[in-house]
Structure formats: C-alpha cells, structure tokens
Scaffold this motif. Sequence first.
Motif, PDB file in Angstrom:
ATOM      1  N   PHE A  54       3.469  -3.956   0.215  1.00  0.00           N
ATOM      2  CA  PHE A  54       3.370  -2.747  -0.595  1.00  0.00           C
ATOM      3  C   PHE A  54       3.301  -3.123  -2.063  1.00  0.00           C
ATOM      4  O   PHE A  54       3.810  -4.163  -2.488  1.00  0.00           O
ATOM      5  CB  PHE A  54       4.551  -1.788  -0.354  1.00  0.00           C
ATOM      6  CG  PHE A  54       5.841  -2.220  -0.998  1.00  0.00           C
ATOM      7  CD1 PHE A  54       6.170  -1.808  -2.293  1.00  0.00           C
ATOM      8  CD2 PHE A  54       6.731  -3.052  -0.337  1.00  0.00           C
ATOM      9  CE1 PHE A  54       7.346  -2.213  -2.904  1.00  0.00           C
ATOM     10  CE2 PHE A  54       7.913  -3.466  -0.930  1.00  0.00           C
ATOM     11  CZ  PHE A  54       8.229  -3.044  -2.217  1.00  0.00           C
ATOM     12  N   SER A  63      -0.359   5.173   2.319  1.00  0.00           N
ATOM     13  CA  SER A  63       0.328   5.310   1.033  1.00  0.00           C
ATOM     14  C   SER A  63       1.280   6.490   1.051  1.00  0.00           C
ATOM     15  O   SER A  63       1.120   7.437   1.831  1.00  0.00           O
ATOM     16  CB  SER A  63      -0.657   5.446  -0.134  1.00  0.00           C
ATOM     17  OG  SER A  63      -1.196   6.747  -0.187  1.00  0.00           O
ATOM     18  N   ASP A  70       3.272   9.056  -1.870  1.00  0.00           N
ATOM     19  CA  ASP A  70       3.155   9.466  -3.267  1.00  0.00           C
ATOM     20  C   ASP A  70       4.168  10.574  -3.523  1.00  0.00           C
ATOM     21  O   ASP A  70       4.086  11.639  -2.912  1.00  0.00           O
ATOM     22  CB  ASP A  70       1.725   9.957  -3.503  1.00  0.00           C
ATOM     23  CG  ASP A  70       1.406  10.280  -4.955  1.00  0.00           C
ATOM     24  OD1 ASP A  70       2.336  10.535  -5.734  1.00  0.00           O
ATOM     25  OD2 ASP A  70       0.213  10.301  -5.286  1.00  0.00           O
ATOM     26  N   SER A  93       1.559   1.890  -2.283  1.00  0.00           N
ATOM     27  CA  SER A  93       0.296   1.599  -1.606  1.00  0.00           C
ATOM     28  C   SER A  93       0.548   0.475  -0.609  1.00  0.00           C
ATOM     29  O   SER A  93       1.070  -0.582  -0.978  1.00  0.00           O
ATOM     30  CB  SER A  93      -0.767   1.175  -2.611  1.00  0.00           C
ATOM     31  OG  SER A  93      -1.016   2.221  -3.525  1.00  0.00           O
TER      32      SER A  93
END
Length: 196
Positions: free
Chosen positions: A53, A169, A171, A183
């Motif tokens: 990540f 991902s 967010d 990500s």
Amino acid sequence: MKAATRLFSALAFAGALAGCAVNGMEGLSTPQQREAHRVEAALNRPVTLEGHFVQMGPGQNGGAGHFSYRPGALALDYVSPHPMTLRASGTHLVLDDKQTGAVTRVSLARNPLGLLLHIPVRFAGAIRVTDIRATPGAAQISLAESDNPSQGLLTLQLIETKSGLQLSSLDGVDARGNRIVLSLSDVIETGESPKN
C-alpha cells in the motif's frame, strides 16, 4: 509520531457527508443495487488479500508498506516514514509506533473504516450507500453510517479480476477536509481467511 497521529486522527474522525439519514440502498437504481450487491459479495469472500500500500495524506503526511485484508480485519505494516503497525478489527483500531513506542487505540464504532470491517458487510440498515459507479473492469462505492452520515465517508474502489471484484483503494475524508487514500498494489489472494 506527528504523521502517525494525524493518520490516526483522520481515520478516527473521517467524515464529510451532509444530508438526511437514508437506509441502505434507498434511492439507487436497479443496476446500481445489483452492482452494490456485487461489491458486498466481493468484500465478504472468505479470502485474505495481501499486497503493498501507499498512503497519501492527510496533508503532507504519507507512508507505505505491506497490507492484509480479510473480512472483518485490516492490517497495515508501515516501512515508511518509519516502522509502525495498524490493526483494525472488531471494535477497535490500534496503532503501534515502533519508533517511539507509543500505542494508540481508537473505537471503530463511529469511524468510517469500521464500515469496511463489519462481519458480514451488508449495505442495509447501519450502512448507507451514498454513491456507486461502475465502469468496465471497475467499481467505486461510497459508504456512510445510515443514522449519522456526518460521522464519515468511505469510498472504496475495486477492480475486476479473474475471481471477481477485488479491493484496490480506500479513500476517507474528514469534516475538516483532511483526506487519506490507501492505494493497494501487487494484491494476491492467500487462501481462505480464518474464522473470526
């Protein structure tokens, strides 16, 4: 430690969604509901995902390392900016800063990350789908608490793989506009996840 604290604060207080509480998938079209059910199925598959990540935000803070996700649990092992571990499952998130020795524990009860860690994830009742979009090979879904959407907004992106949709991902945005994006890359399935 400041970067870790900011990360932790942003995860703990992420939320920037105004409006009335709406349950589950109210207001979604039939195709959007079908796509939401596909995302549910992907998040509830009894497998463990592992990979790398990269974290962006909040502000100038970031990080990178190795992650694992299985239904109900997320683990982040940071190698930069320095060694830290984040473990989120059940009702709490724990951040252990190996450099300073500080350990921080936060409830997931009113944390948008907690929406991903329900067992099973169900887009009804407590979880509201605020938006969903599908394109060939990908899907994006935004989630909030049905009874208190101002507590947080979590947007997940998934990509199509041979085995179906796979998380790519996460967010989160807080009420002050702080944003964290994780990500994911080099994602592999490592077999069935252990029973919780």
